[in-house]
Each structure stands twice: as C-alpha cells, then as structure tokens.
Design a protein around this motif. Sequence first.
Motif, PDB file in Angstrom:
ATOM      1  N   GLU A  43       0.811  -1.231   0.000  1.00 55.39           N
ATOM      2  CA  GLU A  43       0.000   0.000   0.000  1.00 55.39           C
ATOM      3  C   GLU A  43       0.843   1.280   0.000  1.00 55.39           C
ATOM      4  O   GLU A  43       0.359   2.322   0.400  1.00 55.39           O
ATOM      5  CB  GLU A  43      -0.976   0.025   1.188  1.00 55.39           C
ATOM      6  CG  GLU A  43      -2.032  -1.048   1.085  1.00 55.39           C
ATOM      7  CD  GLU A  43      -3.196  -0.782   2.021  1.00 55.39           C
ATOM      8  OE1 GLU A  43      -3.045  -1.085   3.217  1.00 55.39           O
ATOM      9  OE2 GLU A  43      -4.230  -0.278   1.559  1.00 55.39           O
ATOM     10  N   HIS A  44       2.093   1.199  -0.405  1.00 53.02           N
ATOM     11  CA  HIS A  44       2.808   2.455  -0.616  1.00 53.02           C
ATOM     12  C   HIS A  44       3.760   2.391  -1.807  1.00 53.02           C
ATOM     13  O   HIS A  44       4.743   3.106  -1.870  1.00 53.02           O
ATOM     14  CB  HIS A  44       3.505   2.938   0.659  1.00 53.02           C
ATOM     15  CG  HIS A  44       4.649   2.073   1.128  1.00 53.02           C
ATOM     16  ND1 HIS A  44       4.457   0.911   1.826  1.00 53.02           N
ATOM     17  CD2 HIS A  44       5.980   2.211   1.004  1.00 53.02           C
ATOM     18  CE1 HIS A  44       5.633   0.372   2.118  1.00 53.02           C
ATOM     19  NE2 HIS A  44       6.579   1.143   1.623  1.00 53.02           N
ATOM     20  N   GLY A  45       3.408   1.543  -2.769  1.00 58.05           N
ATOM     21  CA  GLY A  45       4.112   1.627  -4.042  1.00 58.05           C
ATOM     22  C   GLY A  45       5.465   0.965  -4.084  1.00 58.05           C
ATOM     23  O   GLY A  45       6.280   1.291  -4.927  1.00 58.05           O
ATOM     24  N   ARG A  60       0.736   1.257 -10.549  1.00 58.24           N
ATOM     25  CA  ARG A  60       0.466   0.717  -9.216  1.00 58.24           C
ATOM     26  C   ARG A  60      -0.911   1.205  -8.771  1.00 58.24           C
ATOM     27  O   ARG A  60      -1.113   2.409  -8.590  1.00 58.24           O
ATOM     28  CB  ARG A  60       1.512   1.224  -8.245  1.00 58.24           C
ATOM     29  CG  ARG A  60       2.954   0.803  -8.592  1.00 58.24           C
ATOM     30  CD  ARG A  60       3.794   1.020  -7.393  1.00 58.24           C
ATOM     31  NE  ARG A  60       5.208   0.790  -7.481  1.00 58.24           N
ATOM     32  CZ  ARG A  60       5.830  -0.294  -7.924  1.00 58.24           C
ATOM     33  NH1 ARG A  60       5.131  -1.269  -8.484  1.00 58.24           N
ATOM     34  NH2 ARG A  60       7.126  -0.403  -7.848  1.00 58.24           N
ATOM     35  N   CYS A  62      -2.399   0.886  -5.967  1.00 62.76           N
ATOM     36  CA  CYS A  62      -2.489   1.402  -4.594  1.00 62.76           C
ATOM     37  C   CYS A  62      -2.120   2.868  -4.525  1.00 62.76           C
ATOM     38  O   CYS A  62      -2.377   3.533  -3.524  1.00 62.76           O
ATOM     39  CB  CYS A  62      -1.604   0.602  -3.636  1.00 62.76           C
ATOM     40  SG  CYS A  62       0.173   0.916  -3.821  1.00 62.76           S
ATOM     41  N   LEU A  63      -1.475   3.383  -5.593  1.00 64.46           N
ATOM     42  CA  LEU A  63      -1.067   4.792  -5.606  1.00 64.46           C
ATOM     43  C   LEU A  63      -1.979   5.628  -6.494  1.00 64.46           C
ATOM     44  O   LEU A  63      -1.671   6.774  -6.796  1.00 64.46           O
ATOM     45  CB  LEU A  63       0.390   4.939  -6.075  1.00 64.46           C
ATOM     46  CG  LEU A  63       1.452   4.265  -5.221  1.00 64.46           C
ATOM     47  CD1 LEU A  63       2.849   4.646  -5.697  1.00 64.46           C
ATOM     48  CD2 LEU A  63       1.279   4.642  -3.750  1.00 64.46           C
ATOM     49  N   MET A  64      -3.082   5.027  -6.922  1.00 66.22           N
ATOM     50  CA  MET A  64      -4.065   5.798  -7.683  1.00 66.22           C
ATOM     51  C   MET A  64      -5.378   5.770  -6.936  1.00 66.22           C
ATOM     52  O   MET A  64      -5.697   4.804  -6.247  1.00 66.22           O
ATOM     53  CB  MET A  64      -4.257   5.193  -9.076  1.00 66.22           C
ATOM     54  CG  MET A  64      -3.140   5.549 -10.024  1.00 66.22           C
ATOM     55  SD  MET A  64      -3.592   5.152 -11.710  1.00 66.22           S
ATOM     56  CE  MET A  64      -4.981   6.254 -11.976  1.00 66.22           C
ATOM     57  N   LEU A  65      -6.141   6.817  -7.130  1.00 61.03           N
ATOM     58  CA  LEU A  65      -7.480   6.851  -6.553  1.00 61.03           C
ATOM     59  C   LEU A  65      -8.452   6.263  -7.563  1.00 61.03           C
ATOM     60  O   LEU A  65      -8.261   6.390  -8.777  1.00 61.03           O
ATOM     61  CB  LEU A  65      -7.867   8.301  -6.247  1.00 61.03           C
ATOM     62  CG  LEU A  65      -6.939   9.017  -5.255  1.00 61.03           C
ATOM     63  CD1 LEU A  65      -7.244  10.504  -5.222  1.00 61.03           C
ATOM     64  CD2 LEU A  65      -7.073   8.399  -3.866  1.00 61.03           C
TER      65      LEU A  65
END
Lengths: 168, 292
Positions: A43-45, A60, A62-65
Amino acid sequence: MKTMTVNTTVNGASFERTVDVRTSLADFLRHGLCLTGTHVGCEHGACGACTVQLDGAAVRSCLMLAVQADSRKVTTVEALGSPDALSALQKAFSDHHALQCGFCTPGFLVTMQSWLDEAPPDATLTDEQLRDLLSGNMCRCTGYQNIIDAVRAVLRDRQASARLAPTT
Amino acid sequence: MKPAAFEYHRPDRLADALALLADLPNPKALAGGQSLMPMMNYRVLQPDHLVDLNNVSELAGCTPDASGVRIGAMTRQCALKESPLVNRSLPLMAEALEHVGHLQTRNRGTLGGSLCHADPSAELPTVCTALDATLVVERRGSQRKTSIHDWAMGYLMPAIEAEELLTQIHIEPWPAGHGWSFVEFARRHGDFAIVGVAALLHLDAKGRIERIAIAIGGCADKPVRLTLAEERLAGGTPSEALFAEAGVLASRLENVLTDAYVQESYRRHLADVLVRRALGRAAERARQGVPA
C-alpha cells in the motif's frame, strides 16, 4: 465533495459506481467490483503486487485513486485468461514454476503483459532489460530465476510464431 | 494505510487549478502521486483538499523554445525517457531516467512532482541542479521564475507556497559534443540512490576542460553543486589524477547525512568513487565529441 461517481471500463465492461474519493483504485477493484485478483501488498508503491493497466500502461493501483480511473480503461489480471484457458504467459508461469505462494503473481503477469502487448512479436530482451522491466515487482519465493525462465519461453514462442507467419 | 479523508477536485485548466489552490484551505496539488500518495497513506500528509492535475493537459509536454527546452511540470517520466528531444538535447537526463523508479512508477511519475517532493537523493532534481534549470512557479494572477539552486531548502522542502504551483522547467542544453554521465549507487536498482552524481563536461579544441558541472544527490539534505571541484578542474586536461582530486573534494562535502541505514563515512566514500567514475565517463564522451 467526499464521494464521487466514477464511470470506468474494467476488463471491457462499463461500471458506474459512487465511491469515497479517498478509495484507492486497488480497493475499488477488490471491494467495489469483487475483482480480487489484484493483490494489495505494501500500500505504498514498493511491492508491485497491485499492478494493473491503465489505458494499457502498467501502474500501481495502490497509488491511484478510484476516481482517477474515471473515463479510463482498466485491465486487471482477471482479463488475461481463465483457469480453463490460461494465457500464454500464465501457462509459462505454471510450466516453469514461476510462482510458489502466488501473492505477487498478478502484478508480474499484468506488468509483463503490458510489455508483450506493445512489443512487436519478434521482440527480444536481454537478461538485463528483462530484469529491469520486472524490477518494480517483488517476489519473496522464487528468487526470480523461474520468472525470467517463464518470460523467456514466451518470448521464444512468439519469435518462432513470427518467423512462421506468412509475410504479406 | 488509508489516507485521511479529503475533498477531491479535478480541474481541466491551469487557471482553475490555481484558483482552487488559492481559495481552498490546506490544499495539496496531486501530480503523478508516486510520492504524495504513499505519504498520504502513511498520513504523513493530510490535505483537506486534493487538487488533481492529471487532467490539466497544458501542463504536460516537452518542447524546444528560444532558450532551450521547456518541460511542462506534469510531463511523465516515461514520456521524458522516450522523448527524442530529451535524448538529443539532454542526454544527461535521459541517462538518469534509466535509474528513476520502475516501469510502473515512471508511467505515472512526473518531473514536476519529483522536484516538488524534493527528496535529496532523487535523480531528476540532481540532474536539474547540474543543468542549472529555471523553474516557473505560478499562483493566481502572477508568475515567478526561480533557479533550481534556490529551490530545495532542505529535506523534502521545496521553496513553494501552498497556493503556488510549479508549472514549467526550462533547461538550456549544453553544446553539441559535450560529455555527460549520471552514475549512482543504490541497494536495489530503481530504489532511491544512496548517492548519485551528475556530471557535464565540455572540452575546448586543445582538449582542456572549458566548462564543467558536477551535482551530487543523497549526501546533503538537498542536491548540491561541487563548486570547489568545478573550479579546480576548469582549464585542466582530463586525467585520472585530476578527477581523483575532484573525488577528494567531493568526499569533504559539508553536512553529509547519516541515517539508520547509511553512515556519513560511507556516503563520503561513495561521493569520492562516483564523482571519479562520472567524470571519467563524461570525459570519454566529450573526447569522442559525438554530438549528443
């Protein structure tokens, strides 16, 4: 606004959903659309397990909304093949024991497939290029060598098919 | 590992983005999200309003202009890496991009985002420091230009206000035939470097160093130019002995960081080795004199 409506195409199907704007694309795929093939590791790329394709490019999730996928095409590992009809890459991973626990595998497959989809069929990669290409994905089981072997097999098959294909 | 709640805004035009940043309390501009999103996931940053720049198309792209190359702040690292203009005019940046993150992060990460994150060991700020980049910073109704040398105030601290936006980066390419090199040492390829060095070097007709720039990232709390070494080397003829002097000067930098993983002494050692290596490669390329 803290919620927003998203219109997105995932694996060829259109979806309209209202989401909390802080929902990551990874959580939206898993919890909103029940596409649990996309795995959430760090969860942090850092780990690459959540890699999906956004308009064909590996990113990734987890780094996009989720709201950033509005009006875009998302492709997840579910689109690559099915248990009855594995893709060439999935088959090669199975044949070469390129996974053990399998947690990282969707990320590797989606990343590598994005390259395969773009590259001409006779394209090749040096070992260094291949390792660089997959360096954004972590695997704690295989030591990577079997993953490299699997991709090599796919590249060889593609090149052989390209040579056999009639030229027009 | 979920961000604190925020409100989300997605302007299409730069003017609208600047208006949002000016009017909203505790705003933050979102570029590629490859550093900001992790910081929000860790709740190191908790903006009340997130202004997403990804639909502001006028901020992306890379074009030649009268003074050199103009790069929009939202130009993605993958686009820079593939840009013929960057590869032709800014070969130092092209070489550094080989070390920047991974395929997935370069597909999203931007030049402006990297500069605004201001990690002292990131490659692109070090490259911009070597190239004396000029940054265009805008707020509603006004624009200012600032030198890269006045940009980072310290670790993760760019000289920019909350209502301001970095919009463009201007770089004057070095003349054809110059030598360049970007080298770094990282625990794993694609990680932030422990130390990274960018070197540019131009030789005169007699093979003497006419112009030189050496920037080092990862040692201090921001990328720095090795001005002492540059002065020492200017006018000299490239040689291992001369470059070794530059290495020694690099290892004597002030305010070198120590952290839980890497001691100051090791950073100094890397600075010495990498400066010598970068200068050697840059000189080799300059001697070949092949237009970049």
